[in-house]
Design an enzyme around this catalytic site. Structure first.
Site, PDB file in Angstrom:
ATOM      1  N   GLU A 177      39.275  64.790  40.156  1.00 59.40           N
ATOM      2  CA  GLU A 177      38.776  63.656  40.118  1.00 59.40           C
ATOM      3  C   GLU A 177      38.195  62.812  42.275  1.00 59.40           C
ATOM      4  O   GLU A 177      36.917  61.923  42.049  1.00 59.40           O
ATOM      5  CB  GLU A 177      39.550  62.608  39.443  1.00 59.40           C
ATOM      6  CG  GLU A 177      39.738  62.648  38.020  1.00 59.40           C
ATOM      7  CD  GLU A 177      40.677  61.409  37.302  1.00 59.40           C
ATOM      8  OE1 GLU A 177      40.639  60.113  37.762  1.00 59.40           O
ATOM      9  OE2 GLU A 177      41.400  61.770  37.109  1.00 59.40           O
TER      10      GLU A 177
ATOM     11  N   ASP B 285      42.889  64.309  36.761  1.00 56.16           N
ATOM     12  CA  ASP B 285      44.630  63.627  36.189  1.00 56.16           C
ATOM     13  C   ASP B 285      44.850  64.060  34.699  1.00 56.16           C
ATOM     14  O   ASP B 285      44.394  64.085  34.218  1.00 56.16           O
ATOM     15  CB  ASP B 285      44.573  62.238  36.830  1.00 56.16           C
ATOM     16  CG  ASP B 285      44.541  62.019  38.150  1.00 56.16           C
ATOM     17  OD1 ASP B 285      44.971  63.031  39.220  1.00 56.16           O
ATOM     18  OD2 ASP B 285      44.176  60.654  38.636  1.00 56.16           O
TER      19      ASP B 285
ATOM     20  N   ASP C 105      46.600  63.279  32.422  1.00 63.34           N
ATOM     21  CA  ASP C 105      46.682  62.167  31.229  1.00 63.34           C
ATOM     22  C   ASP C 105      45.425  61.792  30.143  1.00 63.34           C
ATOM     23  O   ASP C 105      44.707  62.230  30.446  1.00 63.34           O
ATOM     24  CB  ASP C 105      47.109  61.171  31.915  1.00 63.34           C
ATOM     25  CG  ASP C 105      46.132  60.486  33.059  1.00 63.34           C
ATOM     26  OD1 ASP C 105      44.932  60.581  32.818  1.00 63.34           O
ATOM     27  OD2 ASP C 105      46.864  59.193  34.046  1.00 63.34           O
TER      28      ASP C 105
ATOM     29  N   GLU D 140      43.278  59.410  30.548  1.00 62.94           N
ATOM     30  CA  GLU D 140      42.123  59.261  31.353  1.00 62.94           C
ATOM     31  C   GLU D 140      41.460  59.990  31.845  1.00 62.94           C
ATOM     32  O   GLU D 140      40.056  60.443  31.892  1.00 62.94           O
ATOM     33  CB  GLU D 140      41.788  58.147  32.330  1.00 62.94           C
ATOM     34  CG  GLU D 140      42.336  56.472  31.758  1.00 62.94           C
ATOM     35  CD  GLU D 140      41.725  56.002  30.661  1.00 62.94           C
ATOM     36  OE1 GLU D 140      39.810  56.310  31.151  1.00 62.94           O
ATOM     37  OE2 GLU D 140      42.019  55.286  29.831  1.00 62.94           O
TER      38      GLU D 140
ATOM     39  N   TYR E 106      52.290  63.310  40.018  1.00 59.67           N
ATOM     40  CA  TYR E 106      51.257  62.219  40.003  1.00 59.67           C
ATOM     41  C   TYR E 106      52.720  61.278  38.979  1.00 59.67           C
ATOM     42  O   TYR E 106      53.635  61.268  38.726  1.00 59.67           O
ATOM     43  CB  TYR E 106      51.257  63.925  37.723  1.00 59.67           C
ATOM     44  CG  TYR E 106      49.557  62.395  37.908  1.00 59.67           C
ATOM     45  CD1 TYR E 106      49.121  61.887  38.541  1.00 59.67           C
ATOM     46  CD2 TYR E 106      50.345  61.876  36.862  1.00 59.67           C
ATOM     47  CE1 TYR E 106      48.061  61.371  38.137  1.00 59.67           C
ATOM     48  CE2 TYR E 106      49.299  61.320  35.997  1.00 59.67           C
ATOM     49  CZ  TYR E 106      48.050  60.785  36.717  1.00 59.67           C
ATOM     50  OH  TYR E 106      46.458  60.225  36.026  1.00 59.67           O
TER      51      TYR E 106
ATOM     52  N   ARG F 166      51.391  58.731  37.241  1.00 61.48           N
ATOM     53  CA  ARG F 166      51.651  57.828  36.253  1.00 61.48           C
ATOM     54  C   ARG F 166      51.949  58.684  34.895  1.00 61.48           C
ATOM     55  O   ARG F 166      51.869  59.635  34.492  1.00 61.48           O
ATOM     56  CB  ARG F 166      50.102  57.287  35.973  1.00 61.48           C
ATOM     57  CG  ARG F 166      49.267  57.149  36.613  1.00 61.48           C
ATOM     58  CD  ARG F 166      47.748  56.289  36.309  1.00 61.48           C
ATOM     59  NE  ARG F 166      46.950  55.694  36.893  1.00 61.48           N
ATOM     60  CZ  ARG F 166      46.204  55.758  38.310  1.00 61.48           C
ATOM     61  NH1 ARG F 166      46.292  56.659  37.880  1.00 61.48           N
ATOM     62  NH2 ARG F 166      46.236  54.798  38.855  1.00 61.48           N
TER      63      ARG F 166
ATOM     64  N   HIS G  43      54.430  64.736  31.861  1.00 61.84           N
ATOM     65  CA  HIS G  43      54.385  64.763  32.241  1.00 61.84           C
ATOM     66  C   HIS G  43      55.716  65.096  33.216  1.00 61.84           C
ATOM     67  O   HIS G  43      56.811  64.027  32.770  1.00 61.84           O
ATOM     68  CB  HIS G  43      53.851  64.447  34.122  1.00 61.84           C
ATOM     69  CG  HIS G  43      52.735  63.586  33.301  1.00 61.84           C
ATOM     70  ND1 HIS G  43      51.719  64.841  32.855  1.00 61.84           N
ATOM     71  CD2 HIS G  43      51.571  62.836  32.678  1.00 61.84           C
ATOM     72  CE1 HIS G  43      50.850  64.584  32.713  1.00 61.84           C
ATOM     73  NE2 HIS G  43      50.780  62.947  32.328  1.00 61.84           N
TER      74      HIS G  43
END
Length: 758
Positions: free
Chosen positions: A9, A82, A84, A86, A299, A301, A345
């Site tokens: 990203e 990432d 997740d 998104e 990570y 989130r 995660h």
């Protein structure tokens, strides 16, 4: 074919990953999302199962072209955004954009950016997770439908330019409803009575009134407090019982997103947005001198408290080696993640527990160090032994009254050792009692009475709002910071002494939406929608059916609101009268904020600012009219030129004869433009968002600009003709070179704001 390609990203990740992969792979960055719904149209075909129409995000054309060229040369493409929802969407969109040049594509994910984690991910690639992408797509379409259909209604009924959001509006309702609870709250009087007692060794301690006549003490008036005082007058105080026991306290689990945001807000005063952006940099990798670029945390989130075995083992080694085996529990700690968590995660933890905050303090900026220290201490303490206390509770009697005193003594610090607490300094954090025994007589040194009143429920802080959103299932870890930022950016709420206060605009919007969109504004419904989206991600629910069910109620409510919603754009009624003509005043929601105006406009043009009393009543605030600053004579009419301020914040010079004379000029800094050959000077301007900057008066022919007040002085290092006056937390007020490649600065003594304008 060329090397395998890894697409991440952010450019920061590129640098970190290249460090340990060397030249074996080509690594490129998508720089966030590359495709999205269009910005100026709905972009959703409601008649065709809500099919989205995606387009490359404006400004990302060059990024997309770079990715396509790299993919065309690659043997295989590994999509590594990432881990997740998104991130999966970014991976999906990149795959769509490169599929005509390379179809050999896999998805890889890693919870930490280390050589071990990335190598492991490359060894076990997977296919793209379609259900997870469809879940993100469903969320995006739901949000687009609400935003694009409700917001224009609010423009028509309330104020142009404001917005409604599926989750944001529910968060606003929490803030507004809490304010209503506060205004409806009726305080009740109560009295605290404390007895300062002296033991036989002369040591004093304080006991609280607990019982009167054998029942729980409820003292609601000065008379009742005086009656208790009379009851104990001349009566002996004696110890009725002493209860002592050892108590153990277990450490809290490692951070998840919400608890990290709460702790950073409470202990550091950081906003959720600042916490997440700082943690993002620690996750992606930071420069650590000779160590190079190093990723410091996992990570950030996540809603899981799960921890990898290797991290637990590393924590044990560090704890035993540096503190001793007694500080490690009999068996490793395992924390249970709540049922609603996705558990995709690990918890937020340091990548290398052996890398202590002390080693990094001189290498990290202040905010990064503070967040790393917070995460490191929380994780390490979560793996440590319990703290042990010795609790003492003393019951005391005097006549027909009962009193209670409690104390604690730290026996073993356990996990508190990480925070600097030990049994040696326990007195700093604990109250202690003298040795006491049943039947022991005590002397009354002083009896104090203090009047109190019950308090209304507290307004939300960022920390408590995040906690409430999490507990009620509104939003997800990745959305909390954006929700809060939107509420303040839209001026629906403001922070006063770190607490959210809804604006009149925010209260009005919330009430209108709650009246006409019952389901959207219902906390339970919004939480249920989050659970439904999670089911889509798990492959257990069809996303089209989910949206169809939502719109089945939403569309009729939208049509009805269009006809029935109250019109407040012309002004919201108040019970105040105009100071000039006596007609009612109304609240207006103007482009630059809220104000009071006469309802008799345009016949009466009276306006004034307003505030609210403690009980929520609107109160006028007369505007303070300052004497104008004269800046010479008008070249057209000869009247005085006055210094004025634009609505966006920058100053300008205008003729006092306006509107008959419209002569204006920019506010000059008196510094000539440093561009070679340019005859302009630097003048004060402001962006649409209200940020002041200084640019060349010859714009657009010359686009030179700086953000800080310019000084006509050459830089001694690079010979730039201009320096700028800056103020930062670390350097204070100083002069600096505006050239990005030059690091020159020098401190200056604080002085008045520079003035010019001529």
């Amino acid at each position: 074919m060329g090397k395998d390609l890894i697409i991440v990203e952010s450019p920061a990740k590129v640098k970190t990953i290249k460090k340990f992969l060397g030249g074996k792979y080509c690594v490129e960055a998508s720089v966030g999302h590359v495709r999205d719904l269009p910005t100026k149209t709905l972009g959703v075909d409601e008649a065709a199962d809500f099919a989205p129409r995606y387009e490359v995000i404006a400004g990302k054309e060059k990024v997309v072209e770079t990715l396509r060229r790299a993919a065309a040369k690659a043997s295989h493409v590994y999509l590594a955004p990432d881990p997740d929802r998104e991130g999966e969407a970014i991976a999906w969109h990149v795959a769509e954009l490169i599929k005509d040049v390379n179809t050999s594509v896999s998805r890889i994910q890693f919870n930490e950016i280390t050589a071990r984690a990335v190598t492991e991910a490359l060894a076990h690639p997977t296919a793209l997770n379609e259900p997870l992408f469809l879940s993100q797509q469903a969320r995006r379409i739901l949000d687009r439908l609400v935003g694009y259909k409700v917001s224009p209604l609010l423009w028509k009924k309330v104020k142009r330019g404001i917005s409604a959001g599926r989750v944001q509006s529910v968060a606003l309702r929490l803030i507004v409803d809490r304010e209503k609870e506060r205004l409806a709250f009726v305080p009740e009087e109560y009295w605290n009575l404390k007895a300062r007692l002296r033991a036989k060794d002369g040591m004093e301690f304080v006991a609280d009134l607990s019982k009167v006549g054998g029942k729980k003490a409820v003292i609601g008036s000065a008379a009742a407090a005086a009656a208790v005082e009379a009851m104990v007058a001349g009566k002996p105080f004696a110890v009725a019982s002493v209860a002592e026991k050892e108590r153990s306290k277990a450490p809290p689990p490692p951070f998840i997103t919400s608890t990290l945001q709460q702790a950073a807000n409470q202990r550091l005063g950081y906003t959720a947005k600042k916490t997440m952006s700082t943690a993002q940099r620690l996750y992606e990798g930071v420069e650590l001198g000779e160590r190079g670029t190093v990723a410091l945390i996992t990570y950030m989130r996540t809603d899981s408290v799960r921890v990898a075995k290797e991290a637990v083992d590393a924590a044990r080694e560090h704890i035993v080696a540096t503190l001793g085996p007694e500080y490690y529990p009999a068996k490793p700690r395992v924390y249970k993640t709540k049922g609603s968590a996705q558990d995709a995660h690990e918890a937020v933890r340091p990548v290398d527990p052996a890398l202590t905050p002390g080693e990094l303090k001189s290498l990290l900026p202040k905010d990064q160090f503070a967040i790393y220290k917070l995460i490191w201490e929380r994780f390490m303490s979560s793996q440590m032994a319990e703290a042990k206390f010795w609790d003492t509770t003393v019951a005391i009697e005097a006549g027909d009254t009962g009193w209670r005193a409690a104390g604690q003594r730290l026996l073993f610090a356990g996990y508190l050792k990480i925070q600097g607490q030990t049994s040696d300094n326990a007195e700093d954090a604990a109250s202690n009692l003298p040795p006491l025994a049943k039947g022991q007589k005590l002397d009354l040194a002083e009896l104090t009475k203090e009047q109190k009143f019950t308090q209304p429920p507290a307004r939300y802080t960022e920390a408590s709002l995040v906690r409430e959103l999490e507990e009620k299932g509104i939003g997800r870890p990745s959305t909390y910071a954006a929700i809060i930022s939107t509420l303040t950016a839209r001026e629906y709420a403001r922070l006063e002494e770190k607490h959210f206060v809804p604006s009149e605009l925010g209260s009005t919007v919330s009430d209108l939406l709650a009246e006409h969109f019952t389901r959207i504004m219902d906390v339970g419904f919004t939480a249920g929608m989050e659970e439904a989206l999670d089911k889509v991600a798990e492959g257990g629910l069809d996303w089209v059916g989910l949206i169809r069910e939502f719109t089945g109620d939403f569309y009729p409510a939208l049509a009805k609101a269009g006809k029935d919603m109250a019109q407040v754009k012309a002004g919201k009624e108040t019970n105040l009268a105009c100071a000039q003509c006596g007609k009612p005043l109304v609240i207006k929601f103007g482009r630059w904020g809220e104000f009071l105006a006469c309802s008799n406009y345009p016949e009466c043009k009276y306006t004034t600012n307003f505030g609210k009393s403690e009980d929520g009543q609107i109160q006028t605030k007369e505007k303070v009219v300052e004497a104008p600053v004269v800046a010479g004579k008008c070249p057209d009419c000869g009247k005085d030129m006055h210094q004025k301020k634009a609505r966006t914040g920058s100053r300008f010079i205008a003729c006092s004869g306006y509107p008959k004379c419209k002569q204006t000029r920019p506010f000059s800094t008196g510094v000539k433009c440093p561009r070679p050959g340019c005859t302009g000077e630097l003048v004060e301007k402001s962006s649409k968002r209200g940020k002041v900057f200084y640019s060349c008066s010859e714009y657009p022919q010359c686009d030179y600009a700086v953000w800080d007040w310019p000084i006509a002085e050459h830089c001694p290092q690079c010979d730039s003709p201009v320096l700028v006056r800056k103020t930062t937390k670390t350097r204070g007020e100083h002069l600096a070179c505006p050239e990005k490649t030059c690091k020159y600065f020098r401190p200056i003594e604080p002085g008045p704001e520079p003035e010019s304008g001529e």
